[in-house]
Write an enzyme that holds these catalytic residues in place. Sequence first.
Site, PDB file in Angstrom:
ATOM      1  CG  MET A 172      -2.048  -1.581   0.884  1.00 22.31           C
ATOM      2  SD  MET A 172      -3.156  -0.829  -0.479  1.00 22.31           S
ATOM      3  CE  MET A 172      -4.531  -0.368   0.594  1.00 22.31           C
ATOM      4  CB  CYS A 173       2.477   3.534   0.622  1.00 21.97           C
ATOM      5  SG  CYS A 173       3.732   2.434   2.027  1.00 21.97           S
ATOM      6  N   GLY A 174       0.671   5.647  -0.372  1.00 23.25           N
ATOM      7  CA  GLY A 174      -0.424   6.751  -0.842  1.00 23.25           C
ATOM      8  C   GLY A 174       0.925   7.866  -1.082  1.00 23.25           C
TER       9      GLY A 174
ATOM     10  NE  ARG B 103      -3.411   4.508  -2.474  1.00 23.40           N
ATOM     11  CZ  ARG B 103      -3.064   3.407  -3.912  1.00 23.40           C
ATOM     12  NH1 ARG B 103      -1.681   2.860  -3.124  1.00 23.40           N
ATOM     13  NH2 ARG B 103      -3.452   2.891  -4.841  1.00 23.40           N
TER      14      ARG B 103
ATOM     15  CG  ASN C 263      -0.994   8.034   3.852  1.00 23.76           C
ATOM     16  OD1 ASN C 263      -0.863   7.373   5.200  1.00 23.76           O
ATOM     17  ND2 ASN C 263      -2.614   7.599   3.692  1.00 23.76           N
TER      18      ASN C 263
END
Lengths: 503, 350
Positions: free
Chosen positions: B1-3, B30, B173
Amino acid sequence: MIIGSRPTKFQVVVDKNQCMLCGRCVENCSYNVFRMEPEGIITNTRNCVACHRCISQCPRDAISIKERPCDYRSHPVWTAQIKENIFKQAESGKILLGGMGNAGQYPILFDHLVLDACQVTNPSIDPLREPMELRTYIGKKPKQLEFIQTPEEDTSLVTELVPNLKLETPIMIGHMSYGAISLNAHKAMAKAVSEIGTFMGTGEGGLHEALYPYQNNMIVQVASGRFGVDVNYLERGAAIEIKIGQGAKPGIGGHLPGEKVCADVSCTRMIPEGSDAISPAPHHDIYSIEDLKQLVLSLKEATEWKKPVFVKIAAVHNVAAIAAGIARSGADAVVIDGFRGGTGAAPSVFRDHVGIPIEAAVAAVDAKLRKQGIRNEVSIIASGGIRQSADVAKAICLGADAVYIGTAALVAMGCRVCGTCYRGLCSWGIATQRPDLVTRLNPDEAANNVKNLIDAWTLELAELMGAAGINSIESLRGNRDRLRGYMLDQSMLDVLDVNAIGA
Amino acid sequence: MCGIIGVIDKQRELMDGSSIRDALSIMDERGSGEGAGYAAYGVYPDYADLYAIHVFYDNLVEPKTQVEDLLETWGMIEHDEEIPTWEQNGITKIHTPWRYFFRPKTRLMQRSKTPDDEIVKHIVMEVNKSIKGALVFSSGKNIGVFKASGWPEEVADFYRVEKYEGYLWLAHNRYPTNTPGWWGGAHPFNLLNWSVVHNGEITSYGTNRRYIESFGYDCTMYTDTEVVAYLMDLLVRRHGLTQELAVRALAPPFWEEIERMPENEQKFTTALRLTYGSAMMNGPFAIAVASPDSIVGFSDRIKLRPLVIGEHDNRIFISSEEAAIRTIDSAISRIYMPKAGHPIVGRTVT
């Protein structure tokens, strides 16, 4: 004092109900185990080396071979092996010989390393659907590239790359000389590597004419004996390898007995027929790293700087520092041969007690070269004890660019690792020059077997990489993160620079 | 994930941090509330010639004294202060962020084309490796990284990023999977003028790390993204590659593709791949790298992570999600997804 006969190693039994007295076992056994008598096949078990040629040729599966244990008075220190060696030497007063690799009871580090695989947080890559790149270039690479940038923003490259070997799989076949092994065995391997797009070594026995069609996939060797070496030979190789040492016998030279030097071998080696081919331990023009540098440069000069030059050394305690010296000598690749490396013949005391495992050697060399900022100056080829594709993957994770296989290629052609290559009686036609035995190996069939083996390992390697989420070999090289040590002590983990499982 | 979200204004028009905060927050799904951060370029105009060195301190006694001794050895601290923060419910203040405006004594670093950068790089490595309780997390000129463990909006409010004005912003994020969620592990990662945000996992990290360490960079942050900042510094600042070429080294074309190239390009790309094979990155990733005059976005070679580009007037946006871009600029019309491995570069014109 008479020591008397020692217990036989194997028991060969012919099942009389199954045997149809075809005599194939008699014909096939080059060690004279079988004899046809009116009452049936009689065996002389004492001669058996467990090469399994008889079993493979028996149409009725009538033959069985068992190890035949015979207990000595048990002792934790004075084992049967130790006692038997003493018996043999007490009788002969000679150095004991052994074939193939180290037979000592050392833990195999490869089997204490486990590979990684992706789960959830990153995807594994499916080699059937996505590109998987196993192509490897062996040779020197520059530390950095120089460009010229024109005002129109065109970039042109100034740095000229030096020649590299292009491998379609990081698996090559190491050096086994014509003389130690048969021409048919050589032909088979040469055909296989040229079909795959990889390379094999000639060994120190020169390059037989029959191999000229495969010369673009051959690495020619220059050993201390300089057998078969002239400029024509150097020109024919795709690369040149200087052999300083080999894993099975670090610190000592080689010896091909005169009986194996038939007319063809004598021509290829450029020595008289029937003469012993002795390659001494030292090259008599190399007594320092500076001398090595001169030879490296001379060979490059002789071949107009068109061919990479490798230097092969045995893995020894100070291997990292030696490899760093070799990197600075101008060599394009350093070949490190671990203590499980095979051989036609070595004093067994060397084979079993000198050198270090390839896993530790590669890790130490890679670490040292990186520390000195010269890892790109030289490629690392690992050999000696590569038995399966997982070993290839692990060797690359530990820092190798590519591997050499030796014994595995022989096994693919039928070798049963009986360890008696030095007798020249190889019943499979591999480690022999006896014409009737040599013809037993069909070079085309054997080539197919070797090709299949390397193809299969390459597929497995691609799968292992895909499972680890890696789609090019560059990203596996030196990637210690993808390895974990299982039941290794901290000092070993430190040398290998890998974490323990669970960490 | 991560944004990830990044934006550059080609005319260097300043934007405050409020809209980037909102854009990042829209991608809360995210993340996991364990790390967020912002990098802003052009935020310290009064000290534009000095290196803005941001440090996390565990306490303001021993580590601070040691860091300041090191800074004084290599140059002069012209100004320093605690980075202002405002307590948030969701953020436990574990470290005290401090900033120094530092001028290196260039004569102390001989035989370097960029002695001032080299001194600051040395200081960053030295502090992060050797001084317990101190971590340099930002070290460029006229730029600042603001990051902590928390949700995007909490971290933004903690530093009050809306009070900073920059012409280039990067934000991240975090959804940590491999390494702990801690302040130092939050993105952006920075070294000198390079800042990096990353969504994914670099499976070649072991190789990249060993490669970059052989050039004198020490990886100390327990996470794969760190190497990207160092690799950019090595390839662009020290080896003189353009950003586009550096990306080509990090995410090169497949051999199959190289073989189809015209001869010159083939030679060039092969040389790049052979020379920088150990710098090449594998695994799923979408990355945005900022420097004072550019922002570069690129993904891994088979595009295992999303990357969306938006262009409008003078601004180029790079993000994990179109929605994040639209949060900043609802009028945007040109939105596209670049090819795998292909670098998208936004450059300032002044």
